[in-house]
Design a protein around this motif. Structure first.
Motif, short mmCIF file in Angstrom:
data_model
loop_
_atom_site.label_atom_id
_atom_site.label_comp_id
_atom_site.label_asym_id
_atom_site.label_seq_id
_atom_site.Cartn_x
_atom_site.Cartn_y
_atom_site.Cartn_z
N UNK A 135 0.81 -1.21 0.00
CA UNK A 135 0.00 0.00 0.00
C UNK A 135 0.85 1.26 0.00
N UNK A 136 2.09 1.15 0.48
CA UNK A 136 2.93 2.33 0.66
C UNK A 136 3.42 2.87 -0.68
N UNK A 137 3.31 4.18 -0.84
CA UNK A 137 3.85 4.81 -2.05
C UNK A 137 5.35 4.99 -1.96
N UNK A 138 5.89 4.94 -0.72
CA UNK A 138 7.33 5.09 -0.55
C UNK A 138 7.85 4.29 0.62
N UNK A 154 13.41 -5.67 1.57
CA UNK A 154 12.16 -6.36 1.23
C UNK A 154 12.39 -7.52 0.27
N UNK A 155 11.62 -8.59 0.50
CA UNK A 155 11.71 -9.77 -0.37
C UNK A 155 10.60 -9.78 -1.42
N UNK A 156 9.50 -9.08 -1.15
CA UNK A 156 8.38 -9.05 -2.09
C UNK A 156 8.71 -8.18 -3.30
N UNK A 157 8.11 -8.46 -4.45
CA UNK A 157 8.33 -7.61 -5.63
C UNK A 157 7.85 -6.19 -5.36
N UNK A 158 8.60 -5.22 -5.82
CA UNK A 158 8.25 -3.83 -5.58
C UNK A 158 7.11 -3.40 -6.51
N UNK A 159 6.03 -2.82 -5.96
CA UNK A 159 4.96 -2.29 -6.81
C UNK A 159 5.53 -1.22 -7.74
N UNK A 160 5.05 -1.14 -8.98
CA UNK A 160 5.61 -0.20 -9.96
C UNK A 160 5.59 1.26 -9.51
N UNK A 161 4.59 1.64 -8.73
CA UNK A 161 4.45 3.03 -8.32
C UNK A 161 5.32 3.40 -7.13
N UNK A 380 6.67 11.60 -11.00
CA UNK A 380 7.46 11.22 -12.16
C UNK A 380 8.37 10.02 -11.86
N UNK A 381 8.75 9.33 -12.92
CA UNK A 381 9.66 8.18 -12.78
C UNK A 381 11.06 8.69 -12.46
#
Length: 393
Positions: A135-138, A154-161, A380-381
């Motif tokens: 849920x975290x944006x950062x 973190x071991x989980x895949x990072x959300x794209x955002x 922005x990316x």
């Protein structure tokens, strides 16, 4: 009839056994029961129930009928956990930006709910609840707390955002360089002026409150220095060794076996005409509280660090004395003695206080609040391709 009932009972029993078998298989497949699952280990309070069984505690809270599957070791943290979970869910529903502090910087905890009151930053929600990863944006990571093999990342895949923020306030000389950090972070939070989120050790800001500085504190010492981190290879150690041959210096700190408490610090520094604001290493923008504290306490800092030009990008040039302005420690000592004898010349170093005030930064909390605010305002990316070249290059 009796035979039919018996046959039906056997059939029902067979179905029940099959269902139980399937349920058991699924249970063991997804829950992987173990000793850790049955009992949560003792962990720091900020980690709630820890990485091992934190998710189980959270799931138990979400399923009212399953709370008893968790050992009482976790029950003491249920109230805190439920509050954290509720706050984060509420923040998400209100559109607040969520920043997950993955590790407390140097283990130092701070209040997570005061970004608005401390820095006038709104629309941000800080959390240490790792179940909120998706849920975290950062996410905020403190460099000195990252394991060399990244095993505590973190071991989980990072959300794209999601933005990962690299935080560090130590100089390059005091920060271990790691090649596996390139292309890992999106943003930097650092004292450097060219970092994405600049958080200096202190600030000189306009005195908008109209409050005038008190009179210069009464002085009964000429030159003072507090130091615990002693190393003869440091430039400051060698400079001090020569300077003390030409002027009296009151010394404090662990190295001089004269440790002072935080309570006594202000009294000591404010009682000195000059304070040796000597940095332990020389790097661009590495200007620490050793400068800003004396300024706020009414003492003239004598600085040893980056060039004067770098200092003057952040503070008035008339507020400090730079060792580079003199050809030798002996020449600096003669200048300090002159100022000691001429009160008008000495007071010129305080004229900046008519319009400005000095304040210290807030380690950890300020980085988190400003990082969250930056992420909230910038969608922005961004990726830091070569952290090592930027910081250690």
């Amino acid at each position: 009839m009796e035979s039919q009932n018996s046959s039906r009972s056997c059939k029902n029993l067979f179905i029940a056994v099959v269902l139980m078998t399937c349920f058991s298989a699924m249970f063991y497949m997804y829950y992987e029961p173990s000793v850790n699952w049955l009992k949560c280990p003792a962990v720091p309070k900020h980690d709630v129930c820890g990485d091992v069984c934190g998710n189980i505690c959270i799931n138990a809270l979400k399923r009212p009928n399953q709370i008893q599957i968790v050992n009482n070791t976790c029950m003491v943290n249920f109230t805190s956990l439920r509050h954290q979970l509720t706050q984060t869910e509420a923040a998400s529903s209100q559109g607040d930006t969520v920043l997950l502090i993955w590790m407390w910087p140097f283990g130092q905890q701070f209040d997570l709910g005061i970004c608005s009151s401390m820095f006038d930053i709104h629309g941000c929600h800080l959390t240490v609840d790792k179940s909120q990863f998706n849920r975290a944006q950062g996410l905020l990571f403190h460099h000195r707390d990252i394991n060399g093999d990244l095993s505590n990342m973190p071991k989980l895949p990072r959300p794209p955002f999601q933005k990962w923020v690299w935080m560090n306030m130590e100089s390059p000389s005091n920060s271990p360089q790691r090649s596996n950090l390139n292309n890992l972070f999106n943003l930097t939070a650092n004292y450097r002026q060219d970092s994405d989120i600049m958080v200096p050790y202190g600030r000189i800001s306009e005195n908008t409150g109209g409050k005038k500085h008190d009179e210069i504190p009464r002085k009964n010492k000429l030159v003072c220095w507090i130091v615990s981190n002693w190393n003869w290879n440091h430039k400051r150690s060698r400079y001090y060794a020569e300077l003390k041959e030409h002027i009296s210096i009151e010394t404090y700190g662990n190295h001089f076996n004269k440790r002072i408490s935080n309570q006594d610090y202000s009294d000591v520094v404010s009682s000195c005409k000059f304070y040796l604001s000597f940095e332990n290493s020389i790097h661009k923008d590495y200007i620490t509280e050793k400068l800003y504290n004396p300024l706020s306490l009414g003492t003239v800092p004598v600085v040893l660090g980056p060039p004067r030009k770098n200092y003057e990008e952040l503070i008035p040039g008339s507020a400090f004395i730079h060792v580079d302005d003199f050809n030798s420690p002996k020449e600096l000592a003669e200048h300090l003695k002159l100022l000691d004898q001429n009160d008008d010349l000495y007071r010129q170093y305080f004229t900046w206080r008519e319009h400005f005030v000095s304040s210290a930064g807030v380690f950890g909390l300020e980085h988190a609040c400003r990082a969250c605010d930056h992420i909230r305002r910038n969608k922005n990316y961004r990726v830091v391709n070569d952290l090592n070249s930027w910081y250690w290059g």
